[in-house]
Design an enzyme around this catalytic site. Structure first.
Site, PDB file in Angstrom:
ATOM      1  N   ASP A  19     -50.978 -21.267  18.327  1.00  0.00           N
ATOM      2  CA  ASP A  19     -51.834 -22.131  17.368  1.00  0.00           C
ATOM      3  C   ASP A  19     -51.336 -21.625  16.172  1.00  0.00           C
ATOM      4  O   ASP A  19     -50.668 -20.719  16.183  1.00  0.00           O
ATOM      5  CB  ASP A  19     -53.377 -21.458  17.744  1.00  0.00           C
ATOM      6  CG  ASP A  19     -54.280 -22.286  16.595  1.00  0.00           C
ATOM      7  OD1 ASP A  19     -54.149 -23.160  16.593  1.00  0.00           O
ATOM      8  OD2 ASP A  19     -55.126 -21.244  16.068  1.00  0.00           O
ATOM      9  N   ASP A  21     -53.399 -21.921  12.394  1.00  0.00           N
ATOM     10  CA  ASP A  21     -54.285 -21.121  11.452  1.00  0.00           C
ATOM     11  C   ASP A  21     -55.013 -20.209  12.065  1.00  0.00           C
ATOM     12  O   ASP A  21     -55.668 -20.388  13.059  1.00  0.00           O
ATOM     13  CB  ASP A  21     -55.008 -22.387  11.147  1.00  0.00           C
ATOM     14  CG  ASP A  21     -55.622 -22.193   9.423  1.00  0.00           C
ATOM     15  OD1 ASP A  21     -55.166 -21.196   8.878  1.00  0.00           O
ATOM     16  OD2 ASP A  21     -55.993 -23.080   8.827  1.00  0.00           O
TER      17      ASP A  21
END
Length: 339
Positions: A19, A21
């Protein structure tokens, strides 16, 4: 106990899916250690991919952003919910079909790239509404989407993340904006494309050349649940949205395979822990809804034992430290030490 005493966590996998952020960067700044971790994976010749629910940037823009932070990335390594949503609509609609866009320009660009026509008004008779995060989204766009869906347009949400991380704490994400339409329309979207739906991770896993893929994320409700739905192992890093209190309260479908403070846990044999677990250095006792932690050792090992106790209890128990070392461990997790 550690993921595998003496063995690096990353050695068990041929592909690491990140992932972005909360894991690689926070808004526009790399998280400490992230650049070095990805560089080390590249240096070892390991495959990496990036799966993000953020629909406000195109894959090429995300790759440029990463490269600008010191993480060389190619557009084909980046999987965004915007691109996945556009591909889904391409497969469902005739070429050139109008699609009402609620979101950023990147979402419009992805639709154009697959031969669809982005529009902004319900009176343009869109065949579908696609809703993604955009910092300028307001009432007018949501109103047009509401009218279009009531008129029969398919409603696609790129993701339903309730919040997104910022240097001021969690802020409303696309899921919060989807909730506005859900309330107005008294129904759910027809399709949610991004995590926790498994599509992004399944697409990434196909790049592992038959090997094993590890998903690394900071959110239990998207990254970890999405990995579980895709049948993949997962590592929760405590650098983003969800912390230890969230982990201890996690429902079964949101429980990771491993936990680490940060991405250094990929390489340090003592830097990641399998959960749930037990540890000889720590004692965990459960009585009348209260968990007592005693002993001395690595806080991560204590966390594995606490997960075992919390996840087997009918409801999230209160935790009390017995001794200074246990109190220090709980404090490092952001937990009160007095129960």
């Amino acid at each position: 106990m550690s993921a595998d005493a003496g063995k690096r966590l990353v050695d068990g996998y041929t592909l690491v899916v990140f992932d972005l952020d909360g894991v690689i960067y926070l808004i526009d700044r790399p998280i400490p250690g992230a650049v070095d971790a990805v560089a080390r994976l590249h240096a070892e010749g390991r495959a990496v991919a990036y799966a993000t629910n953020n629909a406000s940037r195109r894959s090429s823009e995300v790759a440029d952003l990463l490269t600008g932070m010191g993480v060389p990335a190619q557009p084909e390594e980046v999987l965004t919910s915007a691109a996945a949503s556009a591909e889904l609509l391409r497969d469902r609609l005739p070429a050139g079909a109008p699609v009402l866009v609620v979101g950023a320009e990147a979402l419009r660009a992805e639709l154009r790239a697959v031969g669809l026509t982005p529009v902004s008004r319900a009176d343009e008779e869109p065949a579908a509404v696609v809703q993604g995060y955009g910092p300028q989204v307001g009432w007018a766009e949501l109103a047009e989407a509401s009218v279009a869906v009531r008129s029969g347009a398919i409603w696609i949400a790129t993701n339903t993340d309730r919040t997104l991380p910022s240097n001021r704490g969690p802020l409303p994400g696309n899921g919060s904006l989807v909730a506005v339409l859900r309330t107005a329309l008294e129904r759910d979207p027809d399709v949610v494309v991004g995590k926790p739906e498994p599509a992004l991770f399944e697409t990434a896993a196909r790049r592992s050349d038959g090997g094993r893929a590890l998903v690394v994320g900071d959110r239990l409700d998207t990254d970890i649940e999405g990995a579980r739905r895709a049948g993949l192992d997962s590592l929760l890093v405590l650098t983003g949205v969800h912390g230890v209190p969230d982990l201890l309260a996690a429902s079964p479908e949101r429980r990771p395979t491993y936990v680490a403070w940060d991405l250094a846990g990929l390489f340090d044999p003592q830097g990641a822990v399998a959960v749930p677990g037990d540890a000889a250095e720590w004692s965990v006792t459960v009585q009348d809804g209260l968990v007592e932690l005693a002993g001395s050792g690595r806080p991560l090992d204590a966390l594995a034992a606490l997960c075992a106790a919390a996840w087997s209890a009918p409801e999230v128990p209160k935790i009390r430290a017995v001794g200074a070392d246990a109190a220090h461990a709980l404090e490092s997790f952001g937990l009160p030490s007095g129960g």
